[in-house]
Motif scaffolding. Structure first.
Motif, short mmCIF file in Angstrom:
data_model
loop_
_atom_site.label_atom_id
_atom_site.label_comp_id
_atom_site.label_asym_id
_atom_site.label_seq_id
_atom_site.Cartn_x
_atom_site.Cartn_y
_atom_site.Cartn_z
N MET A 130 23.51 -46.04 -16.93
CA MET A 130 24.34 -45.93 -15.58
C MET A 130 22.62 -46.47 -14.78
O MET A 130 22.68 -46.58 -13.38
CB MET A 130 24.86 -44.80 -15.43
CG MET A 130 25.90 -44.41 -16.02
SD MET A 130 26.77 -46.39 -15.76
CE MET A 130 27.69 -45.98 -14.43
N GLN A 131 21.38 -45.11 -14.83
CA GLN A 131 20.29 -45.97 -13.87
C GLN A 131 20.08 -46.96 -13.98
O GLN A 131 20.03 -47.26 -12.80
CB GLN A 131 19.04 -44.96 -14.75
CG GLN A 131 17.74 -45.04 -14.13
CD GLN A 131 17.96 -43.58 -13.25
OE1 GLN A 131 18.15 -42.31 -13.77
NE2 GLN A 131 17.57 -44.27 -11.64
N THR A 132 20.07 -48.31 -14.84
CA THR A 132 20.27 -48.76 -14.31
C THR A 132 20.84 -50.00 -13.81
O THR A 132 20.48 -50.64 -13.14
CB THR A 132 19.95 -50.05 -16.37
OG1 THR A 132 19.77 -49.47 -16.61
CG2 THR A 132 19.46 -51.52 -16.19
N ILE A 133 22.53 -49.67 -13.74
CA ILE A 133 23.47 -50.23 -12.89
C ILE A 133 22.94 -49.75 -10.78
O ILE A 133 22.85 -50.26 -10.53
CB ILE A 133 24.71 -49.61 -12.37
CG1 ILE A 133 25.02 -50.57 -14.35
CG2 ILE A 133 25.35 -49.90 -11.40
CD1 ILE A 133 26.59 -49.55 -14.65
N LEU A 134 22.24 -48.16 -10.97
CA LEU A 134 22.04 -47.95 -10.08
C LEU A 134 20.68 -48.67 -9.50
O LEU A 134 20.62 -49.36 -8.22
CB LEU A 134 21.17 -46.12 -9.94
CG LEU A 134 20.95 -45.88 -8.75
CD1 LEU A 134 22.22 -45.66 -7.42
CD2 LEU A 134 19.95 -44.26 -8.81
N GLN A 135 19.71 -48.70 -9.70
CA GLN A 135 18.73 -49.61 -9.32
C GLN A 135 19.07 -51.32 -9.26
O GLN A 135 18.52 -50.79 -7.59
CB GLN A 135 17.30 -49.80 -10.64
CG GLN A 135 16.84 -47.95 -10.87
CD GLN A 135 16.19 -48.09 -11.85
OE1 GLN A 135 15.67 -49.40 -13.06
NE2 GLN A 135 15.35 -46.69 -12.29
N ALA A 191 30.54 -45.48 -18.20
CA ALA A 191 30.98 -45.07 -17.00
C ALA A 191 31.93 -44.41 -16.69
O ALA A 191 32.99 -44.44 -17.91
CB ALA A 191 31.24 -46.66 -16.30
N GLN A 192 32.96 -43.48 -16.34
CA GLN A 192 32.82 -43.41 -15.97
C GLN A 192 34.33 -43.82 -15.03
O GLN A 192 34.33 -43.67 -13.88
CB GLN A 192 33.28 -41.66 -15.46
CG GLN A 192 35.07 -40.52 -15.43
CD GLN A 192 34.64 -39.60 -14.67
OE1 GLN A 192 34.66 -39.04 -14.11
NE2 GLN A 192 33.61 -38.51 -16.21
N LEU A 242 34.73 -47.68 -11.03
CA LEU A 242 34.09 -46.00 -10.86
C LEU A 242 32.93 -45.33 -9.76
O LEU A 242 32.46 -46.56 -9.12
CB LEU A 242 33.30 -46.57 -12.13
CG LEU A 242 31.83 -47.39 -11.91
CD1 LEU A 242 30.12 -46.77 -11.58
CD2 LEU A 242 30.74 -48.26 -12.90
N GLU A 243 32.89 -44.70 -9.63
CA GLU A 243 31.65 -44.11 -8.13
C GLU A 243 30.29 -43.74 -8.91
O GLU A 243 30.01 -42.64 -9.56
CB GLU A 243 33.02 -42.73 -7.85
CG GLU A 243 31.92 -42.13 -6.63
CD GLU A 243 32.79 -40.73 -6.40
OE1 GLU A 243 33.96 -40.50 -6.18
OE2 GLU A 243 31.82 -39.96 -5.66
N LEU A 244 29.34 -44.59 -8.62
CA LEU A 244 28.52 -44.67 -8.37
C LEU A 244 27.69 -43.78 -7.77
O LEU A 244 26.66 -43.01 -9.11
CB LEU A 244 27.79 -46.03 -8.42
CG LEU A 244 26.13 -46.10 -9.24
CD1 LEU A 244 26.05 -46.33 -10.42
CD2 LEU A 244 25.75 -47.52 -8.81
N ILE A 245 27.70 -43.93 -6.27
CA ILE A 245 27.89 -42.66 -6.04
C ILE A 245 28.15 -42.39 -4.96
O ILE A 245 29.36 -42.60 -4.41
CB ILE A 245 26.21 -43.52 -4.85
CG1 ILE A 245 25.02 -44.21 -6.01
CG2 ILE A 245 25.34 -42.17 -4.30
CD1 ILE A 245 25.00 -45.44 -4.89
N GLY A 246 27.69 -40.88 -5.39
CA GLY A 246 29.14 -40.12 -4.21
C GLY A 246 29.28 -38.32 -4.79
O GLY A 246 28.51 -37.94 -5.47
N PRO A 247 30.03 -37.79 -4.08
CA PRO A 247 30.54 -36.37 -3.98
C PRO A 247 30.63 -36.68 -5.70
O PRO A 247 30.88 -34.59 -6.61
CB PRO A 247 31.15 -36.10 -3.53
CG PRO A 247 31.34 -37.06 -1.81
CD PRO A 247 30.44 -37.99 -2.81
N ASN A 248 31.95 -37.21 -6.28
CA ASN A 248 32.63 -37.06 -7.62
C ASN A 248 31.38 -38.33 -8.52
O ASN A 248 32.39 -38.48 -9.92
CB ASN A 248 33.44 -37.15 -7.13
CG ASN A 248 34.79 -36.75 -6.52
OD1 ASN A 248 34.08 -34.80 -6.89
ND2 ASN A 248 35.52 -36.82 -6.07
N GLY A 249 30.43 -39.17 -7.91
CA GLY A 249 29.98 -40.25 -8.67
C GLY A 249 29.00 -39.53 -9.82
O GLY A 249 28.72 -38.68 -9.98
N HIS A 250 28.74 -40.00 -10.52
CA HIS A 250 27.37 -40.19 -11.33
C HIS A 250 26.09 -39.77 -10.35
O HIS A 250 25.80 -39.11 -11.81
CB HIS A 250 27.21 -42.11 -12.13
CG HIS A 250 28.00 -42.08 -13.11
ND1 HIS A 250 28.06 -42.04 -14.43
CD2 HIS A 250 29.29 -43.18 -12.86
CE1 HIS A 250 29.23 -42.05 -15.20
NE2 HIS A 250 29.76 -42.87 -13.44
#
Ligand code: ZN
Length: 189
Positions: free
Chosen positions: A1-6, A69-70, A91-99
């Protein structure tokens, strides 16, 4: 998931509307969420999304890492019907319930199959859509327009909006900020 975030951080940095909406160049803690599939998520890996030079690396990263991913579904069968429920997921990449944990920003990656009608809905949080791949008709009560890869659309707090995919499937990056961050969208009735 780090790659997707970048890649999400790079797109946000290079797109003026996204950059003005929020700053993603912050350190975000990886919550190592367990992967989860939905009926729609198995399609993401296999489809050909029409991307742009700017969005191509992120689209490829999402397809490549789709199994990590979730994936979730926003709506119940009774709200949207079987076809929509089967061919839409996010999918929630960033957030309160995210990756990656954040209390102030939420970033979703969402998928819709072709020829789906996402009916009028709204939410308190302010929102910006960025199309990563494919294209779709974006509607507010004021205007309807076609959005393609690397194009964005902003929605104010509680502004009703709807979306229709045409002959192409759609992959979008969606950012939320402000009040109501911890609630999801609701269908307008
Ligand atoms: Zn929305």
């Amino acid at each position: 998931m780090q790659t997707i975030l970048q890649y999400a951080q790079i797109i946000c940095q290079n797109n003026q509307e996204l950059r003005n909406f929020c700053d993603l160049n912050i350190s975000l803690r990886n919550k190592n969420l367990d992967p989860k599939t939905t009926s729609g998520s198995s399609l993401v890996r296999t489809l050909d999304f029409k991307s742009s030079d700017e969005t191509f690396p992120m689209v490829e990263a999402i397809k490549k890492h789709a199994d990590e991913a979730q994936w979730r579904q926003t709506y119940s069968l009774s709200e949207v019907g079987k076809d929509f429920a089967n061919r839409h997921c996010y999918l929630e990449l960033i957030g309160p319930n995210g990756h990656f944990y954040s209390e102030s920003i939420r970033g979703f990656i969402a998928f819709w199959g072709e020829n789906l009608n996402y009916k009028w809905h709204s939410h308190e949080a302010e929102e910006i859509y960025c199309v990563l791949g494919g294209k779709a008709l974006f509607k507010t009560k004021k205007e309807t327009k076609v959005l393609k890869a690397n194009e964005t659309q902003f929605h104010k707090s509680w502004e009703s909006h709807a979306m229709e995919t045409l002959e192409d499937p759609l992959l979008a990056f969606i950012l939320w900020r402000g009040k109501g961050l911890d609630h999801l969208a609701k269908m307008d009735n």
